[in-house]
Design a protein around this motif. Sequence first.
Motif, PDB file in Angstrom:
ATOM      1  N   GLN A   8      -9.891  -2.925  20.473  1.00 52.34           N
ATOM      2  CA  GLN A   8     -10.478  -2.826  19.141  1.00 52.34           C
ATOM      3  C   GLN A   8      -9.775  -1.747  18.329  1.00 52.34           C
ATOM      4  O   GLN A   8      -9.560  -1.899  17.133  1.00 52.34           O
ATOM      5  N   GLY A   9      -9.387  -0.661  18.964  1.00 51.88           N
ATOM      6  CA  GLY A   9      -8.624   0.382  18.279  1.00 51.88           C
ATOM      7  C   GLY A   9      -7.272  -0.127  17.834  1.00 51.88           C
ATOM      8  O   GLY A   9      -6.790   0.204  16.746  1.00 51.88           O
ATOM      9  N   ALA A  10      -6.642  -0.958  18.669  1.00 46.74           N
ATOM     10  CA  ALA A  10      -5.344  -1.536  18.309  1.00 46.74           C
ATOM     11  C   ALA A  10      -5.486  -2.485  17.120  1.00 46.74           C
ATOM     12  O   ALA A  10      -4.622  -2.519  16.232  1.00 46.74           O
ATOM     13  N   VAL A  11      -6.577  -3.256  17.083  1.00 41.00           N
ATOM     14  CA  VAL A  11      -6.828  -4.160  15.966  1.00 41.00           C
ATOM     15  C   VAL A  11      -7.022  -3.361  14.682  1.00 41.00           C
ATOM     16  O   VAL A  11      -6.467  -3.699  13.635  1.00 41.00           O
ATOM     17  N   GLN A  12      -7.798  -2.282  14.768  1.00 35.82           N
ATOM     18  CA  GLN A  12      -8.023  -1.428  13.602  1.00 35.82           C
ATOM     19  C   GLN A  12      -6.702  -0.836  13.106  1.00 35.82           C
ATOM     20  O   GLN A  12      -6.450  -0.783  11.896  1.00 35.82           O
ATOM     21  N   GLN A  13      -5.857  -0.413  14.019  1.00 39.23           N
ATOM     22  CA  GLN A  13      -4.564   0.154  13.654  1.00 39.23           C
ATOM     23  C   GLN A  13      -3.693  -0.912  12.982  1.00 39.23           C
ATOM     24  O   GLN A  13      -3.014  -0.636  11.982  1.00 39.23           O
ATOM     25  N   ALA A  14      -3.698  -2.124  13.502  1.00 36.52           N
ATOM     26  CA  ALA A  14      -2.909  -3.210  12.912  1.00 36.52           C
ATOM     27  C   ALA A  14      -3.395  -3.520  11.496  1.00 36.52           C
ATOM     28  O   ALA A  14      -2.583  -3.767  10.598  1.00 36.52           O
ATOM     29  N   ILE A  15      -4.704  -3.490  11.296  1.00 37.34           N
ATOM     30  CA  ILE A  15      -5.265  -3.741   9.960  1.00 37.34           C
ATOM     31  C   ILE A  15      -4.823  -2.652   8.994  1.00 37.34           C
ATOM     32  O   ILE A  15      -4.399  -2.929   7.870  1.00 37.34           O
ATOM     33  N   ARG A  16      -4.895  -1.407   9.421  1.00 36.92           N
ATOM     34  CA  ARG A  16      -4.468  -0.298   8.547  1.00 36.92           C
ATOM     35  C   ARG A  16      -2.985  -0.409   8.204  1.00 36.92           C
ATOM     36  O   ARG A  16      -2.582  -0.188   7.068  1.00 36.92           O
ATOM     37  N   GLN A  17      -2.156  -0.792   9.173  1.00 36.93           N
ATOM     38  CA  GLN A  17      -0.722  -0.935   8.920  1.00 36.93           C
ATOM     39  C   GLN A  17      -0.451  -2.080   7.952  1.00 36.93           C
ATOM     40  O   GLN A  17       0.385  -1.957   7.061  1.00 36.93           O
ATOM     41  N   ALA A  18      -1.162  -3.182   8.126  1.00 40.01           N
ATOM     42  CA  ALA A  18      -0.968  -4.329   7.221  1.00 40.01           C
ATOM     43  C   ALA A  18      -1.364  -3.959   5.794  1.00 40.01           C
ATOM     44  O   ALA A  18      -0.651  -4.282   4.837  1.00 40.01           O
ATOM     45  N   LYS A  19      -2.498  -3.279   5.649  1.00 40.47           N
ATOM     46  CA  LYS A  19      -2.937  -2.867   4.319  1.00 40.47           C
ATOM     47  C   LYS A  19      -1.959  -1.883   3.696  1.00 40.47           C
ATOM     48  O   LYS A  19      -1.649  -1.969   2.501  1.00 40.47           O
ATOM     49  N   SER A  20      -1.448  -0.957   4.486  1.00 42.38           N
ATOM     50  CA  SER A  20      -0.502   0.018   3.935  1.00 42.38           C
ATOM     51  C   SER A  20       0.825  -0.627   3.577  1.00 42.38           C
ATOM     52  O   SER A  20       1.536  -0.137   2.713  1.00 42.38           O
ATOM     53  N   ALA A  21       1.168  -1.746   4.200  1.00 43.77           N
ATOM     54  CA  ALA A  21       2.396  -2.461   3.846  1.00 43.77           C
ATOM     55  C   ALA A  21       2.202  -3.321   2.599  1.00 43.77           C
ATOM     56  O   ALA A  21       3.106  -3.446   1.775  1.00 43.77           O
ATOM     57  N   VAL A  22       1.020  -3.889   2.429  1.00 45.27           N
ATOM     58  CA  VAL A  22       0.756  -4.794   1.310  1.00 45.27           C
ATOM     59  C   VAL A  22       0.490  -4.038   0.009  1.00 45.27           C
ATOM     60  O   VAL A  22       0.962  -4.436  -1.056  1.00 45.27           O
ATOM     61  N   GLU A  23      -0.238  -2.956   0.083  1.00 51.27           N
ATOM     62  CA  GLU A  23      -0.637  -2.221  -1.133  1.00 51.27           C
ATOM     63  C   GLU A  23       0.537  -1.805  -2.012  1.00 51.27           C
ATOM     64  O   GLU A  23       0.509  -2.036  -3.218  1.00 51.27           O
ATOM     65  N   PRO A  24       1.602  -1.176  -1.477  1.00 46.74           N
ATOM     66  CA  PRO A  24       2.707  -0.784  -2.362  1.00 46.74           C
ATOM     67  C   PRO A  24       3.393  -1.971  -3.033  1.00 46.74           C
ATOM     68  O   PRO A  24       3.807  -1.881  -4.186  1.00 46.74           O
ATOM     69  N   VAL A  25       3.495  -3.075  -2.324  1.00 42.18           N
ATOM     70  CA  VAL A  25       4.117  -4.265  -2.905  1.00 42.18           C
ATOM     71  C   VAL A  25       3.273  -4.776  -4.066  1.00 42.18           C
ATOM     72  O   VAL A  25       3.795  -5.134  -5.127  1.00 42.18           O
ATOM     73  N   ILE A  26       1.970  -4.799  -3.892  1.00 40.35           N
ATOM     74  CA  ILE A  26       1.071  -5.256  -4.958  1.00 40.35           C
ATOM     75  C   ILE A  26       1.149  -4.301  -6.145  1.00 40.35           C
ATOM     76  O   ILE A  26       1.193  -4.745  -7.296  1.00 40.35           O
ATOM     77  N   GLU A  27       1.193  -3.008  -5.882  1.00 35.44           N
ATOM     78  CA  GLU A  27       1.233  -2.024  -6.969  1.00 35.44           C
ATOM     79  C   GLU A  27       2.525  -2.110  -7.771  1.00 35.44           C
ATOM     80  O   GLU A  27       2.509  -1.997  -8.987  1.00 35.44           O
ATOM     81  N   ARG A  28       3.653  -2.284  -7.086  1.00 36.70           N
ATOM     82  CA  ARG A  28       4.945  -2.297  -7.779  1.00 36.70           C
ATOM     83  C   ARG A  28       5.212  -3.603  -8.506  1.00 36.70           C
ATOM     84  O   ARG A  28       5.879  -3.605  -9.529  1.00 36.70           O
ATOM     85  N   ASN A  29       4.761  -4.714  -7.978  1.00 34.55           N
ATOM     86  CA  ASN A  29       5.137  -6.024  -8.513  1.00 34.55           C
ATOM     87  C   ASN A  29       3.942  -6.942  -8.729  1.00 34.55           C
ATOM     88  O   ASN A  29       3.913  -8.049  -8.188  1.00 34.55           O
ATOM     89  N   PRO A  30       2.957  -6.567  -9.514  1.00 34.29           N
ATOM     90  CA  PRO A  30       1.796  -7.445  -9.662  1.00 34.29           C
ATOM     91  C   PRO A  30       2.139  -8.770 -10.357  1.00 34.29           C
ATOM     92  O   PRO A  30       1.546  -9.796 -10.051  1.00 34.29           O
ATOM     93  N   GLN A  31       3.127  -8.763 -11.243  1.00 35.63           N
ATOM     94  CA  GLN A  31       3.480  -9.996 -11.956  1.00 35.63           C
ATOM     95  C   GLN A  31       4.128 -11.016 -11.024  1.00 35.63           C
ATOM     96  O   GLN A  31       4.062 -12.217 -11.277  1.00 35.63           O
ATOM     97  N   VAL A  32       4.730 -10.563  -9.937  1.00 40.23           N
ATOM     98  CA  VAL A  32       5.341 -11.493  -8.988  1.00 40.23           C
ATOM     99  C   VAL A  32       4.283 -12.421  -8.404  1.00 40.23           C
ATOM    100  O   VAL A  32       4.511 -13.624  -8.255  1.00 40.23           O
ATOM    101  N   PHE A  33       3.119 -11.877  -8.124  1.00 39.71           N
ATOM    102  CA  PHE A  33       2.060 -12.690  -7.535  1.00 39.71           C
ATOM    103  C   PHE A  33       1.526 -13.705  -8.542  1.00 39.71           C
ATOM    104  O   PHE A  33       1.140 -14.810  -8.167  1.00 39.71           O
ATOM    105  N   ASP A  34       1.517 -13.350  -9.828  1.00 38.72           N
ATOM    106  CA  ASP A  34       1.131 -14.321 -10.856  1.00 38.72           C
ATOM    107  C   ASP A  34       2.138 -15.463 -10.906  1.00 38.72           C
ATOM    108  O   ASP A  34       1.761 -16.630 -11.013  1.00 38.72           O
TER     109      ASP A  34
END
Length: 162
Positions: free
Chosen positions: A68-94
């Motif tokens: 469960q700790g490993a799952v939590q760590q994987a979730i935190r890593q995924a969120k930390s990888a996705v957030e900067p991409v969303i912040e820098r390029n929001p129009q790309v997702f549109d």
Amino acid sequence: MSEATDRPVDGDAWADACAEDLAEEKARRRAQYGPQPGSAAEELRKLVDAVADKVSSLQSPLLGVAAQGAVQQAIRQAKSAVEPVIERNPQVFDHLAAAGNELLAAYRSAVEGQESRWTRTAADPSRATPAAPADKAADDPSDPRDEGRGEGPSGTERIDLD
């Protein structure tokens, strides 16, 4: 002097009235249909948060504390990888969302066309198209349609989705 020239003209009155009408219409639609969806980037962020919350809320006796700790760590890593991409390029997702909608519309059109041919043929088998006769000019090397044969596809090509 006419009455129209006696009064000072407020050039923004029309714009103000339109803005008020638009605000009232938006408020009416929000009340009737709920809040409008955000941009594709905001919706992706909401999706990541919802998936992370759901996965973190799953407490399985099959998974140990370490898992469960490993799952939590994987979730935190995924969120930390996705957030900067969303912040820098929001129009790309549109743009990606618009492209996905166009692809979906093209697929639906192709499927509806094929379904209509199937239902016409099923309802009246005599309307089935006969097999195309052999092209006599296919073996003629002087045929201008022969350009590029043997070299792979050229130009447009019909793709059968069956």
